[in-house]
Design a protein around this motif. Structure first.
Motif, PDB file in Angstrom:
ATOM      1  N   GLN B 154      12.750  46.771  48.705  1.00 26.80           N
ATOM      2  CA  GLN B 154      13.687  45.914  49.457  1.00 26.80           C
ATOM      3  C   GLN B 154      12.933  45.037  50.442  1.00 26.80           C
ATOM      4  O   GLN B 154      13.235  43.847  50.593  1.00 26.80           O
ATOM      5  N   LEU B 155      11.934  45.616  51.098  1.00 23.06           N
ATOM      6  CA  LEU B 155      11.195  44.814  52.078  1.00 23.06           C
ATOM      7  C   LEU B 155      10.432  43.684  51.398  1.00 23.06           C
ATOM      8  O   LEU B 155      10.343  42.579  51.929  1.00 23.06           O
ATOM      9  N   ASP B 160      11.459  39.118  54.622  1.00 18.48           N
ATOM     10  CA  ASP B 160      11.276  37.926  55.460  1.00 18.48           C
ATOM     11  C   ASP B 160      12.610  37.388  55.958  1.00 18.48           C
ATOM     12  O   ASP B 160      12.727  36.952  57.104  1.00 18.48           O
ATOM     13  N   GLN B 161      13.630  37.462  55.104  1.00 25.32           N
ATOM     14  CA  GLN B 161      14.952  37.003  55.542  1.00 25.32           C
ATOM     15  C   GLN B 161      15.493  37.879  56.666  1.00 25.32           C
ATOM     16  O   GLN B 161      16.042  37.385  57.653  1.00 25.32           O
ATOM     17  N   LEU B 162      15.313  39.185  56.513  1.00 25.84           N
ATOM     18  CA  LEU B 162      15.803  40.113  57.527  1.00 25.84           C
ATOM     19  C   LEU B 162      15.102  39.881  58.854  1.00 25.84           C
ATOM     20  O   LEU B 162      15.710  39.924  59.915  1.00 25.84           O
ATOM     21  N   MET B 170      13.241  44.483  62.918  1.00 30.95           N
ATOM     22  CA  MET B 170      12.152  44.616  61.945  1.00 30.95           C
ATOM     23  C   MET B 170      10.934  45.244  62.609  1.00 30.95           C
ATOM     24  O   MET B 170      10.258  46.089  62.027  1.00 30.95           O
ATOM     25  N   ASP B 171      10.660  44.830  63.834  1.00 31.82           N
ATOM     26  CA  ASP B 171       9.541  45.432  64.572  1.00 31.82           C
ATOM     27  C   ASP B 171       9.748  46.930  64.712  1.00 31.82           C
ATOM     28  O   ASP B 171       8.837  47.732  64.487  1.00 31.82           O
ATOM     29  N   GLY B 204       0.569  40.195  56.842  1.00 34.23           N
ATOM     30  CA  GLY B 204       0.085  38.940  56.277  1.00 34.23           C
ATOM     31  C   GLY B 204       1.142  37.874  56.168  1.00 34.23           C
ATOM     32  O   GLY B 204       0.959  36.873  55.479  1.00 34.23           O
ATOM     33  N   GLY B 205       2.253  38.060  56.858  1.00 29.70           N
ATOM     34  CA  GLY B 205       3.337  37.082  56.821  1.00 29.70           C
ATOM     35  C   GLY B 205       4.156  37.180  55.549  1.00 29.70           C
ATOM     36  O   GLY B 205       4.586  36.175  55.000  1.00 29.70           O
ATOM     37  N   TRP B 206       4.416  38.385  55.109  1.00 30.25           N
ATOM     38  CA  TRP B 206       5.223  38.656  53.925  1.00 30.25           C
ATOM     39  C   TRP B 206       4.553  38.145  52.669  1.00 30.25           C
ATOM     40  O   TRP B 206       5.196  37.657  51.738  1.00 30.25           O
ATOM     41  N   THR B 207       3.256  38.270  52.673  1.00 30.31           N
ATOM     42  CA  THR B 207       2.510  37.975  51.467  1.00 30.31           C
ATOM     43  C   THR B 207       1.209  38.760  51.530  1.00 30.31           C
ATOM     44  O   THR B 207       0.750  39.132  52.618  1.00 30.31           O
TER      45      THR B 207
END
Lengths: 275, 222
Positions: B154-155, B160-162, B170-171, B204-207
């Motif tokens: 799911q993450l 990133d949207q969440l 998220m933190d 890594g910024g969702w990547t």
């Protein structure tokens, strides 16, 4: 590391737990819990573990607190919530579009105004039709309420038939119903009255009913049946003579044969002018 | 042609009659009982792992079709309310069957991903989704590989949207994941690997960086 203890909720979780039991931030002030049961004087009062938890009266079954734009009723279902969300975002989108349209329309005027020293944009050609930004209704609650009222009117068969029969460029002011502009400033009463009149006008396009109600309704039925017949045969010359009295729905097609708007419509025109 | 549309929506697991119902709903929503359709979809998504990950797409299409045809939102309303019921009962579901619980989370997140309102994710689902993820981040869930796998999936898909919609939550979620990775002793090694990967992924910024990608996903050569 420190946040870890905040989420030990899984041990406390009881699926059927009544949210009205248990301690909340203010429970020491109350003699009874929200469910009416007398509290013990030194009951299990957990100190507010964190801001959010206590604000929501400690709901262990949720890790997060719901946030919303406005007042939220406790019992809410997702279907309704999303529909309300959609309405709000539609209204916001409409507002941006409207603002852009108005600014685009006002722009050429403003240039001239500035050069002549006048800064009162209310003097622009028609202050009723192109309000300056400051004259626009922007309160979301109001806009949503107005949009709901407009939606009730647009969800009718009469409205569907109306927009199919009378394209926008053929509409005549006063004769054809016009949707009230939700972005203009009006008092509540004025707005509600405009909606009422608009909806009454739309009734002229009601589909023919099975059984006639009062006399007025029967008259409408006759018109509609005749009009439908005319449309079916694409307004050939023969059928035009069958309909000496006029009805707004056919204005766009058989304009030559009209003597004028029917009496019923004319009275409403007078009332509508007040806007 | 027909086969490819079935594939798109992954409805092969339904019986033929239901497949027909769904296909009609896609083309002519006004003619079917949309409440029944929504129930059928939710029921199946709780049983079928594959479908639960892709059901959002068919739901989106039905919603659009209904708006276009009748300007209504009967299907969406029924779907969401039914989903809400399942969400409320999620703890019981989890106790009864981990697989069903995992399917439920996949489905809710998939709906969040696909059913947007004016191109924005539905606010009403934001906290429920976070609730599910927080639940998966609890220690009793982290020790199950199945649940960790669901969590990281799911993450990957909607993290990133969440985060955009609520950074603070998220933190906090990732604090839990970090703690779990470091301190929890009964994690399987696969569980640990999955957690490490998702920690790097978000960092890594969702990547994933190229080196990390190679580390986690390339074949191990003997």
């Amino acid at each position: 590391m420190s946040e870890h203890r905040r989420y030990k909720c899984e041990n406390d979780y009881k699926p059927d737990e009544n949210r009205n039991k248990g301690a909340s931030r203010w429970s020491h002030c109350r003699k009874r819990g929200a469910d009416g049961v007398l509290r013990k004087s030194n009951a299990e009062e957990e100190p507010a573990r964190d801001q959010r938890c206590s604000q929501s009266s400690r709901r262990p079954e949720s890790f997060t607190t719901p946030e919303s734009d406005g007042p939220v009723s406790r019992v809410k279902n997702w279907g309704d919530e999303v529909e309300a969300e959609e309405m709000r975002s539609n209204v916001r989108r409409d507002m941006h579009r409207y603002r852009r349209r108005i600014l685009a329309a006002d722009f050429p005027q403003r240039d001239r105004k500035i050069s002549s020293g006048s800064s009162d944009s209310r003097d622009s050609r028609d202050s009723k039709d192109s309000p300056a930004k400051g004259d626009m209704e922007t309160d979301e609650t109001t806009l949503v309420r107005r949009q709901k009222q407009i939606n009730y009117g647009k969800n009718t068969l009469a409205y569907d038939r109306y927009i199919k029969e009378v394209p926008k460029h053929m509409r005549q002011q006063g004769v054809h119903p016009k949707t009230p502009n939700k972005f203009k400033k009006y008092s509540r009463r004025s707005w509600d009255q405009q909606i009422k009149l608009w909806r009454v006008k739309l009734h002229a396009w009601d589909p023919p009913a099975e059984e006639g109600g009062d006399l007025q309704q029967i008259e409408e039925i006759d018109f509609d049946e005749i009009m439908d017949f005319e449309f079916d045969v694409e307004c050939s010359a023969d059928t035009e003579s069958q309909c000496p009295t006029t009805n707004a729905p056919s204005l766009s097609l058989t304009e030559d044969s009209f003597t004028g708007t029917p009496k019923k419509m004319m009275k409403m025109d007078e009332d509508a002018e007040m806007s | 042609m027909e086969n490819s549309s079935k594939e798109d929506y992954k409805i092969q697991s339904f019986d033929l009659e239901t497949q027909k119902l769904l296909k009609t709903a896609l083309k002519d929503p006004g003619s079917v009982d949309l409440e029944k359709v929504s129930n059928v979809i939710v029921d199946q998504s709780l049983k079928d792992q594959v479908f639960s990950r892709e059901a959002g797409r068919i739901c989106y299409t039905i919603v659009q079709a209904e708006v276009k045809q009748t300007n209504g939102s009967v299907f969406r309303r029924n779907l969401l309310n039914r989903l809400q019921q399942e969400f409320k009962a999620r703890e019981e579901t989890r106790k009864r069957s981990t697989e069903e619980w995992v399917c439920l989370v996949c489905f809710i997140c998939n709906i969040f991903d696909y059913l947007k309102v004016n191109n924005m994710p539905m606010m009403a689902l934001l906290h429920p989704v976070y609730d599910c993820l927080f639940r998966l981040a609890q220690s009793d869930a982290l020790k199950n590989e199945e649940e960790v796998d669901c969590l990281v999936l799911q993450l990957h898909r909607i993290g990133d949207q969440l985060e955009k919609m609520n950074m603070q939550l998220m933190d906090e979620l990732f604090n839990l994941l970090r703690d779990g990775f470091l301190l929890q002793e009964d994690l399987s090694s696969m569980g640990r690997l999955l957690l490490l990967e998702i920690l790097e992924f978000r960092a890594g910024g969702w990547t994933l960086s190229d080196t990390a990608q190679k580390y986690y996903y390339s074949e191990v050569t003997d």
